[in-house]
Design a protein around this motif. Structure first.
Motif, PDB file in Angstrom:
ATOM      1  N   TYR A  97      32.956   8.820  62.050  1.00  0.00           N
ATOM      2  CA  TYR A  97      32.308   8.436  63.317  1.00  0.00           C
ATOM      3  C   TYR A  97      32.487   9.533  64.361  1.00  0.00           C
ATOM      4  O   TYR A  97      31.538   9.917  65.033  1.00  0.00           O
ATOM      5  CB  TYR A  97      32.904   7.116  63.803  1.00  0.00           C
ATOM      6  CG  TYR A  97      32.189   6.510  64.983  1.00  0.00           C
ATOM      7  CD1 TYR A  97      31.154   5.604  64.800  1.00  0.00           C
ATOM      8  CD2 TYR A  97      32.548   6.831  66.287  1.00  0.00           C
ATOM      9  CE1 TYR A  97      30.489   5.038  65.876  1.00  0.00           C
ATOM     10  CE2 TYR A  97      31.901   6.281  67.364  1.00  0.00           C
ATOM     11  CZ  TYR A  97      30.868   5.382  67.164  1.00  0.00           C
ATOM     12  OH  TYR A  97      30.204   4.822  68.235  1.00  0.00           O
ATOM     13  N   ARG A  98      33.717  10.029  64.503  1.00  0.00           N
ATOM     14  CA  ARG A  98      34.002  11.051  65.514  1.00  0.00           C
ATOM     15  C   ARG A  98      33.341  12.385  65.201  1.00  0.00           C
ATOM     16  O   ARG A  98      32.819  13.057  66.086  1.00  0.00           O
ATOM     17  CB  ARG A  98      35.509  11.268  65.640  1.00  0.00           C
ATOM     18  CG  ARG A  98      36.231  10.242  66.454  1.00  0.00           C
ATOM     19  CD  ARG A  98      37.656  10.682  66.749  1.00  0.00           C
ATOM     20  NE  ARG A  98      38.407  10.938  65.531  1.00  0.00           N
ATOM     21  CZ  ARG A  98      39.150  10.050  64.881  1.00  0.00           C
ATOM     22  NH1 ARG A  98      39.230   8.824  65.347  1.00  0.00           N
ATOM     23  NH2 ARG A  98      39.800  10.374  63.782  1.00  0.00           N
ATOM     24  N   GLU A  99      33.391  12.785  63.946  1.00  0.00           N
ATOM     25  CA  GLU A  99      32.945  14.131  63.582  1.00  0.00           C
ATOM     26  C   GLU A  99      31.463  14.225  63.224  1.00  0.00           C
ATOM     27  O   GLU A  99      30.865  15.280  63.399  1.00  0.00           O
ATOM     28  CB  GLU A  99      33.785  14.666  62.421  1.00  0.00           C
ATOM     29  CG  GLU A  99      35.258  14.778  62.728  1.00  0.00           C
ATOM     30  CD  GLU A  99      35.555  15.728  63.876  1.00  0.00           C
ATOM     31  OE1 GLU A  99      34.828  16.727  64.037  1.00  0.00           O
ATOM     32  OE2 GLU A  99      36.508  15.450  64.625  1.00  0.00           O
ATOM     33  N   MET A 100      30.881  13.153  62.726  1.00  0.00           N
ATOM     34  CA  MET A 100      29.490  13.213  62.273  1.00  0.00           C
ATOM     35  C   MET A 100      28.551  12.350  63.105  1.00  0.00           C
ATOM     36  O   MET A 100      27.344  12.518  63.040  1.00  0.00           O
ATOM     37  CB  MET A 100      29.399  12.798  60.805  1.00  0.00           C
ATOM     38  CG  MET A 100      30.102  13.756  59.867  1.00  0.00           C
ATOM     39  SD  MET A 100      30.000  13.258  58.147  1.00  0.00           S
ATOM     40  CE  MET A 100      28.254  13.385  57.826  1.00  0.00           C
ATOM     41  N   GLY A 101      29.103  11.393  63.842  1.00  0.00           N
ATOM     42  CA  GLY A 101      28.275  10.562  64.704  1.00  0.00           C
ATOM     43  C   GLY A 101      28.279   9.103  64.293  1.00  0.00           C
ATOM     44  O   GLY A 101      28.699   8.740  63.198  1.00  0.00           O
ATOM     45  N   PRO A 102      27.799   8.241  65.194  1.00  0.00           N
ATOM     46  CA  PRO A 102      27.823   6.796  64.963  1.00  0.00           C
ATOM     47  C   PRO A 102      27.005   6.349  63.756  1.00  0.00           C
ATOM     48  O   PRO A 102      27.411   5.443  63.045  1.00  0.00           O
ATOM     49  CB  PRO A 102      27.248   6.198  66.235  1.00  0.00           C
ATOM     50  CG  PRO A 102      27.159   7.291  67.224  1.00  0.00           C
ATOM     51  CD  PRO A 102      27.316   8.588  66.512  1.00  0.00           C
ATOM     52  N   LYS A 103      25.872   6.979  63.528  1.00  0.00           N
ATOM     53  CA  LYS A 103      25.019   6.572  62.404  1.00  0.00           C
ATOM     54  C   LYS A 103      25.793   6.680  61.082  1.00  0.00           C
ATOM     55  O   LYS A 103      25.762   5.765  60.257  1.00  0.00           O
ATOM     56  CB  LYS A 103      23.766   7.445  62.362  1.00  0.00           C
ATOM     57  CG  LYS A 103      22.848   7.148  61.199  1.00  0.00           C
ATOM     58  CD  LYS A 103      21.558   7.942  61.278  1.00  0.00           C
ATOM     59  CE  LYS A 103      21.789   9.371  60.868  1.00  0.00           C
ATOM     60  NZ  LYS A 103      20.528  10.125  60.716  1.00  0.00           N
ATOM     61  N   TYR A 104      26.504   7.767  60.903  1.00  0.00           N
ATOM     62  CA  TYR A 104      27.250   7.975  59.666  1.00  0.00           C
ATOM     63  C   TYR A 104      28.512   7.118  59.622  1.00  0.00           C
ATOM     64  O   TYR A 104      28.877   6.588  58.574  1.00  0.00           O
ATOM     65  CB  TYR A 104      27.602   9.450  59.509  1.00  0.00           C
ATOM     66  CG  TYR A 104      26.390  10.320  59.371  1.00  0.00           C
ATOM     67  CD1 TYR A 104      25.684  10.367  58.179  1.00  0.00           C
ATOM     68  CD2 TYR A 104      25.923  11.076  60.438  1.00  0.00           C
ATOM     69  CE1 TYR A 104      24.554  11.155  58.040  1.00  0.00           C
ATOM     70  CE2 TYR A 104      24.796  11.864  60.319  1.00  0.00           C
ATOM     71  CZ  TYR A 104      24.112  11.901  59.113  1.00  0.00           C
ATOM     72  OH  TYR A 104      22.994  12.675  58.991  1.00  0.00           O
ATOM     73  N   GLY A 105      29.173   6.975  60.770  1.00  0.00           N
ATOM     74  CA  GLY A 105      30.381   6.159  60.819  1.00  0.00           C
ATOM     75  C   GLY A 105      30.107   4.699  60.499  1.00  0.00           C
ATOM     76  O   GLY A 105      30.831   4.069  59.733  1.00  0.00           O
ATOM     77  N   ILE A 106      29.040   4.172  61.069  1.00  0.00           N
ATOM     78  CA  ILE A 106      28.674   2.774  60.811  1.00  0.00           C
ATOM     79  C   ILE A 106      28.240   2.599  59.362  1.00  0.00           C
ATOM     80  O   ILE A 106      28.549   1.582  58.726  1.00  0.00           O
ATOM     81  CB  ILE A 106      27.592   2.307  61.804  1.00  0.00           C
ATOM     82  CG1 ILE A 106      28.193   2.249  63.213  1.00  0.00           C
ATOM     83  CG2 ILE A 106      26.996   0.971  61.402  1.00  0.00           C
ATOM     84  CD1 ILE A 106      27.184   2.071  64.326  1.00  0.00           C
ATOM     85  N   THR A 107      27.562   3.599  58.802  1.00  0.00           N
ATOM     86  CA  THR A 107      27.156   3.540  57.394  1.00  0.00           C
ATOM     87  C   THR A 107      28.379   3.454  56.490  1.00  0.00           C
ATOM     88  O   THR A 107      28.423   2.634  55.562  1.00  0.00           O
ATOM     89  CB  THR A 107      26.304   4.773  57.029  1.00  0.00           C
ATOM     90  OG1 THR A 107      25.150   4.790  57.852  1.00  0.00           O
ATOM     91  CG2 THR A 107      25.907   4.745  55.567  1.00  0.00           C
ATOM     92  N   VAL A 108      29.380   4.287  56.749  1.00  0.00           N
ATOM     93  CA  VAL A 108      30.609   4.259  55.943  1.00  0.00           C
ATOM     94  C   VAL A 108      31.301   2.908  56.089  1.00  0.00           C
ATOM     95  O   VAL A 108      31.766   2.327  55.104  1.00  0.00           O
ATOM     96  CB  VAL A 108      31.556   5.409  56.337  1.00  0.00           C
ATOM     97  CG1 VAL A 108      32.914   5.262  55.680  1.00  0.00           C
ATOM     98  CG2 VAL A 108      30.928   6.747  55.980  1.00  0.00           C
TER      99      VAL A 108
END
Length: 83
Positions: free
Chosen positions: A48-59
């Motif tokens: 989430y911190r390094e790649m952004g909310p879209k990727y963090g929420i996906t994970v």
């Protein structure tokens, strides 16, 4: 196949399924080596911190889905609690 061996197979499969790192998969699909960014942890918070909310929420959702796919069927099959 006896119930005991079914449970052993289920537990083993669940362990293997749970060992797949959703964070690593999402980062690799984006051509990012997440283990070299931030804390180096491929978990939801670092993604989430390094790649952004879209990727963090996906994970986050993938991790929840991994857990649900092995536990929800057991609830409906009414298997013993130790499984």
């Amino acid at each position: 196949m006896s119930e005991f061996w079914f449970y052993i197979l289920w537990i083993s499969s669940a362990y293997l399924w749970g060992s797949i790192s959703a964070g690593d998969l999402v980062a690799r699909l984006s051509n990012v080596n997440i283990r070299e960014l931030g804390t180096g942890n491929p978990g939801t918070a670092n993604i989430y911190r390094e790649m952004g909310p879209k990727y963090g929420i996906t994970v986050f959702l993938l991790d929840i889905t991994k857990g649900a796919t092995v536990t929800v069927p057991l609830f409906f099959l009414e298997v013993p609690g130790w499984v």
